[in-house]
Write a protein that holds these residues in place. Sequence first.
Motif, PDB file in Angstrom:
ATOM      1  N   GLN A   1      20.059 -30.258  -5.298  1.00  0.00           N
ATOM      2  CA  GLN A   1      19.355 -29.787  -4.110  1.00  0.00           C
ATOM      3  C   GLN A   1      20.180 -30.035  -2.854  1.00  0.00           C
TER       4      GLN A   1
ATOM      5  N   GLU B   1      11.005 -29.363   4.097  1.00  0.00           N
ATOM      6  CA  GLU B   1      10.207 -28.419   3.321  1.00  0.00           C
ATOM      7  C   GLU B   1       8.892 -28.116   4.020  1.00  0.00           C
ATOM      8  N   SER B   2       8.337 -29.113   4.703  1.00  0.00           N
ATOM      9  CA  SER B   2       7.017 -28.964   5.319  1.00  0.00           C
ATOM     10  C   SER B   2       7.057 -28.263   6.663  1.00  0.00           C
TER      11      SER B   2
ATOM     12  N   LEU C   1      21.115 -27.321   0.007  1.00  0.00           N
ATOM     13  CA  LEU C   1      20.795 -27.491   1.423  1.00  0.00           C
ATOM     14  C   LEU C   1      22.053 -27.418   2.298  1.00  0.00           C
TER      15      LEU C   1
ATOM     16  N   ARG D   1      13.095 -34.522   0.415  1.00  0.00           N
ATOM     17  CA  ARG D   1      11.938 -35.282  -0.059  1.00  0.00           C
ATOM     18  C   ARG D   1      12.384 -36.464  -0.898  1.00  0.00           C
TER      19      ARG D   1
END
Length: 562
Positions: A287, A59-60, A291, A281
């Motif tokens: 999720q 995500e980052s 993905l 995360r």
Amino acid sequence: MPNNDPLRAAEAALTAPGAPFEVVRAEDGSPMYAGGPRTLREFVEATWAYGDRPFLIAESGTYTYGEFFAAACALARRFVEDYGLAPGDRAVIAMRNHPEWQVAFWAAQLAGLVAVPLNAWWTEAEFTYALDDCTPSVLLVDGERLPRVQPWLTTHSERRPKVVVFHGDATEWAEAYEGIRAADPHLAPPEVDVRPEDDATIIYTSGTTGRPKGAVATHLAQAGAATHPRFHAALSALGRGQIPGQGPTPVSLMTFPFFHVAAFTALYAAMAAGGTLVLMRKWDAGQALALIREHKVTHYAGVPATALQLLDAAEAAGDGLESLAMLNTGGAAAPAGLVGRLTARHGERIEPRNGYGLTETSGGVMANYGAAYRAYPGSVGRPAPGTEVRIAGPEGQPQPDGEVGELWLRGQSLVRGYWNDPEATAQAFADGGWFRTGDLATVRDRRVSIVDRIKDMVIRGGENVYCVEVESALHDHPDVLDAAVLGVPHPVLGEEVAAVVQLRPGATAGVDELRAHVAKSLAAFKVPAHVLVREEPLPRNATGKILKRELRTTTDRLISGG
């Protein structure tokens, strides 16, 4: 499999003299690979060639291999040139699965430091214990964990290590990673001599039965651990009629925490092939499905509990997991029914895989996959060539095929011992380099099956009851989401079998039904005398192992409630 097993010929070809996985013998007689990298620095330097291929997706942000290697080199130079760190100094890594975790770990390897990954779930007291034990020279920590290590840093003001904070703010005694000089892709790693016999990592055991111990692996051991998954990937490809290394580049969903050895096995496999790791995360089955679709994930690796949740979520959503080519479980024993469920839903398109490894083996050393896994779902497979197996009797003598005994291992990827704990090291290792795993197992045709942990085995009236066997029977009930089996005291029998079961939402199975279900496949003395049905999840550590030590307090209710 019978003696005409085609994989035997493939394995012989892969391990022949001059072949990629040729094996030679060390001085103590243990097997080791003749070729391949001898240090983790050699291993990671080779990944620079993958350049613009994506390596870490989160995500980052995303790192290509080139960006990752440049960042690791820059941080390694910071360690050596600015901090004055030297080979052998410890570098503690305490953060969640940020992409920068990998930058920090590999920077330590490029600088010749000993990387010490700590459990990101630990409390302040647990961090304090490990920091006191390993005495780091540099602490690489994310902003979330900084408050948990700050008290230790405060009490060590005179000998405080260098501190780098990732995804957090700088303090008077810690610099933010984002403020460190930008990576220069033209700069090489620092000029440091890293030898195969040097220590590479200290990885703390899970501590499910006591205080964690720091297992110390050399570079040669970790290089062996990086070679095992390459061998199994090559053998798996040959078993599917493919040429190793010529299939599509793997894209793996990383669900293991980076600090655990199961993650290292998946990481090494991906890096060796120039593959991509998609990070989460925290675990969420919905999720994970998203993905997998978004990034066309080909490989899933996780503990059995998350694998089962993924299959549940896919069935509920009508998701065919079209891109997935492999479902790999590790970190805990996989229920025997998992592979059957996968095959019933997806046929043979998705290759099932499980295996066996320990902190002390630096990750996975055995694997069971494909047709062999479907034929022998209760097995953890055969060992990689760099690992040797013995089923030991009470005096350490080898047991014949099919007999239960303690699983002993030796080979290149074994740790050299426990940090600052010669007594524990002496207890764990036998003559000839053999490591006593503490697991009960059988071997048939070199295929290993784990029966139970020695400490978990229940002795009921002189009869041995293997908890894994009873847990597997409970998992076969459609209403059971999770189960743990353990022994409770009995005044006459010594111990009785007890089970703690979590049912699926909306399930209605009762105690009598669950006991009757077990009785269909197991002898009467193995059927749990006590069954506690609960709604809340069973306590597990970060790698999916059930914390039976915590459950033993629950057994008081079993005993008193009858």
